[in-house]
Design a protein around this motif. Structure first.
Motif, PDB file in Angstrom:
ATOM      1  N   ALA A  87       0.831  -1.210   0.000  1.00  0.00           N
ATOM      2  CA  ALA A  87       0.000   0.000   0.000  1.00  0.00           C
ATOM      3  C   ALA A  87       0.861   1.253   0.000  1.00  0.00           C
ATOM      4  O   ALA A  87       0.596   2.202  -0.753  1.00  0.00           O
ATOM      5  CB  ALA A  87      -0.927  -0.002   1.215  1.00  0.00           C
ATOM      6  N   ILE A  88       1.905   1.263   0.818  1.00  0.00           N
ATOM      7  CA  ILE A  88       2.735   2.471   0.910  1.00  0.00           C
ATOM      8  C   ILE A  88       3.547   2.662  -0.372  1.00  0.00           C
ATOM      9  O   ILE A  88       3.814   3.787  -0.787  1.00  0.00           O
ATOM     10  CB  ILE A  88       3.619   2.464   2.174  1.00  0.00           C
ATOM     11  N   TYR A  89       3.900   1.567  -1.037  1.00  0.00           N
ATOM     12  CA  TYR A  89       4.570   1.675  -2.330  1.00  0.00           C
ATOM     13  C   TYR A  89       3.634   2.325  -3.348  1.00  0.00           C
ATOM     14  O   TYR A  89       4.035   3.211  -4.101  1.00  0.00           O
ATOM     15  CB  TYR A  89       5.022   0.293  -2.821  1.00  0.00           C
ATOM     16  N   ALA A  90       2.379   1.899  -3.370  1.00  0.00           N
ATOM     17  CA  ALA A  90       1.400   2.460  -4.300  1.00  0.00           C
ATOM     18  C   ALA A  90       1.153   3.939  -4.023  1.00  0.00           C
ATOM     19  O   ALA A  90       0.813   4.696  -4.929  1.00  0.00           O
ATOM     20  CB  ALA A  90       0.087   1.688  -4.220  1.00  0.00           C
ATOM     21  N   GLY A  93       5.086   6.330  -0.789  1.00  0.00           N
ATOM     22  CA  GLY A  93       5.580   6.656   0.544  1.00  0.00           C
ATOM     23  C   GLY A  93       6.789   5.837   0.908  1.00  0.00           C
ATOM     24  O   GLY A  93       7.476   5.290   0.056  1.00  0.00           O
ATOM     25  N   GLY A  94       7.058   5.763   2.204  1.00  0.00           N
ATOM     26  CA  GLY A  94       8.218   5.040   2.697  1.00  0.00           C
ATOM     27  C   GLY A  94       7.898   4.281   3.968  1.00  0.00           C
ATOM     28  O   GLY A  94       6.916   4.573   4.654  1.00  0.00           O
ATOM     29  N   VAL A  95       8.747   3.321   4.278  1.00  0.00           N
ATOM     30  CA  VAL A  95       8.593   2.540   5.502  1.00  0.00           C
ATOM     31  C   VAL A  95       9.925   2.544   6.239  1.00  0.00           C
ATOM     32  O   VAL A  95      10.988   2.462   5.621  1.00  0.00           O
ATOM     33  CB  VAL A  95       8.109   1.096   5.211  1.00  0.00           C
ATOM     34  N   TYR A  96       9.874   2.698   7.553  1.00  0.00           N
ATOM     35  CA  TYR A  96      11.057   2.754   8.397  1.00  0.00           C
ATOM     36  C   TYR A  96      10.817   1.884   9.624  1.00  0.00           C
ATOM     37  O   TYR A  96       9.742   1.932  10.214  1.00  0.00           O
ATOM     38  CB  TYR A  96      11.337   4.183   8.855  1.00  0.00           C
ATOM     39  N   GLU A  97      11.807   1.097  10.008  1.00  0.00           N
ATOM     40  CA  GLU A  97      11.690   0.330  11.239  1.00  0.00           C
ATOM     41  C   GLU A  97      12.230   1.195  12.362  1.00  0.00           C
ATOM     42  O   GLU A  97      13.404   1.554  12.391  1.00  0.00           O
ATOM     43  CB  GLU A  97      12.453  -0.985  11.166  1.00  0.00           C
TER      44      GLU A  97
END
Length: 115
Positions: A87-90, A93-97
């Motif tokens: 979803a965040i790719y679409a 956006g970005g994802v961070y741990e």
């Protein structure tokens, strides 16, 4: 090695975890409600896969989502992480741990600054 230990590691510095400052800037996605600004960050502690839709709805509204996956079985946590990553790719956006099994999903327009 935990199931999510690969996320948040930078191979350029020997796999060390990246540290991100708590500063962020929001774009025009922040909404106004009667002159009162809504929080740009939502925190989720899902107890099942069924709650992933609520998290994606928040991301679609331009909110940053902090998701705690500590309370889930590893296979359920992985399914949720996979769905949110798509979803965040679409949404560009970005994802961070942030910590082990705690992730921040940021929509387009939210910047993270490394320390």
């Amino acid at each position: 090695m935990g199931i999510f230990d690969l996320f948040g590691k930078d191979p350029r510095n020997g796999g060390a975890r990246q540290e991100f400052a708590g500063h962020y800037s929001t774009s025009a996605h922040a909404q106004e409600n009667g002159g009162e600004k809504k929080s740009p960050v939502s925190v989720f502690v899902p107890s099942s896969y069924d709650e992933v839709e609520h998290i994606i709805d928040a991301l679609k509204k331009g909110k940053t989502a902090v998701v705690h996956l500590n309370e889930l079985k590893p296979d359920t946590a992985l399914r949720i992480l996979d769905m949110l990553s798509g979803a965040i790719y679409a949404l560009n956006g970005g994802v961070y741990e942030m910590e082990k099994n705690i992730f921040m999903f940021s929509p387009q327009g939210v910047e993270m600054h490394e320390r």
